[in-house]
Design a protein around this motif. Structure first.
Motif, PDB file in Angstrom:
ATOM      1  N   VAL A 131       3.769  -1.120  49.343  1.00  0.00           N
ATOM      2  CA  VAL A 131       2.489  -0.466  49.072  1.00  0.00           C
ATOM      3  C   VAL A 131       2.111   0.497  50.202  1.00  0.00           C
ATOM      4  N   LEU A 132       2.432   0.128  51.439  1.00  0.00           N
ATOM      5  CA  LEU A 132       2.126   1.005  52.572  1.00  0.00           C
ATOM      6  C   LEU A 132       2.867   2.333  52.454  1.00  0.00           C
ATOM      7  N   PHE A 191       0.580   9.150  49.867  1.00  0.00           N
ATOM      8  CA  PHE A 191      -0.692   9.677  49.358  1.00  0.00           C
ATOM      9  C   PHE A 191      -1.439  10.446  50.450  1.00  0.00           C
ATOM     10  N   ILE A 192      -1.448   9.899  51.656  1.00  0.00           N
ATOM     11  CA  ILE A 192      -2.141  10.558  52.767  1.00  0.00           C
ATOM     12  C   ILE A 192      -1.523  11.926  53.054  1.00  0.00           C
ATOM     13  N   LEU A 251       5.012   7.901  63.696  1.00  0.00           N
ATOM     14  CA  LEU A 251       5.133   6.489  64.082  1.00  0.00           C
ATOM     15  C   LEU A 251       4.893   5.571  62.903  1.00  0.00           C
ATOM     16  N   LEU A 252       3.934   5.916  62.054  1.00  0.00           N
ATOM     17  CA  LEU A 252       3.673   5.112  60.860  1.00  0.00           C
ATOM     18  C   LEU A 252       4.884   5.099  59.936  1.00  0.00           C
ATOM     19  N   LEU A 253       5.495   6.270  59.740  1.00  0.00           N
ATOM     20  CA  LEU A 253       6.659   6.356  58.855  1.00  0.00           C
ATOM     21  C   LEU A 253       7.868   5.598  59.430  1.00  0.00           C
ATOM     22  N   ILE A 254       8.029   5.634  60.735  1.00  0.00           N
ATOM     23  CA  ILE A 254       9.211   5.039  61.357  1.00  0.00           C
ATOM     24  C   ILE A 254       9.099   3.528  61.461  1.00  0.00           C
ATOM     25  N   PHE A 255       7.935   3.025  61.824  1.00  0.00           N
ATOM     26  CA  PHE A 255       7.824   1.598  62.147  1.00  0.00           C
ATOM     27  C   PHE A 255       7.176   0.742  61.069  1.00  0.00           C
TER      28      PHE A 255
END
Length: 244
Positions: free
Chosen positions: A141-142, A148-149, A239-243
């Motif tokens: 879901v993340l 979406f963001i 960072l959000l996409l990688i971790f």
């Protein structure tokens, strides 16, 4: 579950377009920080997510075309992405040139024709994104939320750009058509299914358009940019996409 969630994403994208007329923060001085932040997010999306995906689509094409004469053409998918970039760049140049052409300034029909050509191209652009939203494979879901963001801030700046070019005509017709395009694309994606080859071609074509639109509008002019906002957007989203 995911079909319901990506439906909500499609509705969210549609609402962004429909209510873009009321988004005032994009037209005032603080807009520079938002535009720089959205540029950072979108650039991170392109380099950390979109470009690596093109490599996957290239492998799909090679596998699908292994018994075809086209198998000898190297970098098929990148050529398709380039075609998407060139097409949208050509349309943008056509709009810019028409604004400086006395014939277009004096002819309402000619100006209207340029508007419908421009909006028509973004209608197809949005419809394909809506279609691919259903076909996109999210890990969780993340992953869908981050997608979406990234596209949400991209659509906000696209709306700002189109309104700047076409003013009240965009508010009257354009935003409604782009709202419909997203939902129509999603509906077609939910009701039909393309094979991997055609999906890869669509993904690559849209990737070229996204890259062009990101670089064109989401990187503001030097005197209007906020380097801190850009860095926060790019590094934070990367960072959000990688971790995660």
């Amino acid at each position: 579950m995911y079909i319901l969630l990506n439906f909500f994403c499609a509705v969210g994208f549609a609402l962004i377009h429909f209510f873009s007329k009321s988004v005032r923060f994009a037209n005032v001085v603080p807009r520079t920080k938002f535009l720089s932040f959205s540029a950072g997010v979108s650039v991170a999306y392109v380099f950390v997510h979109l470009l690596p995906e093109l490599n996957h689509y290239q492998e799909v094409l090679i596998n699908e075309l292994k018994n075809s004469p086209w198998r000898y053409l190297e970098h098929h998918i990148y050529v398709i992405a380039l075609a998407g970039l060139v097409l949208f760049y050509s349309l943008e140049r056509l709009v810019k040139l028409s604004k400086n052409n006395p014939h277009f300034k004096q002819s309402e029909n000619a100006s209207s024709g340029i508007f419908w050509l421009h909006i028509g191209s973004f209608f197809i652009y949005n419809a394909i994104i809506g279609y691919l939203l259903v076909q996109e494979e999210f890990n969780n879901v993340l992953g869908m939320l981050f997608y979406f963001i990234a596209l949400g801030v991209h659509f906000i700046t696209n709306d700002w750009s189109l309104r700047k070019e076409h003013q009240h005509t965009y508010d009257q017709y354009g935003r409604v058509l782009l709202t419909v395009a997203i939902l129509l694309g999603w509906l077609l994606g939910a009701l039909t299914e393309l094979n991997e080859l055609l999906l890869s071609i669509l993904q690559a074509f849209i990737a070229g358009g996204v890259i062009l639109n990101v670089m064109k509008e989401e990187l503001p002019q030097e005197q209007e940019s906020s380097i801190s906002s850009f860095l926060i957007g790019s590094f934070g989203y990367s960072l959000l996409l990688i971790f995660l």
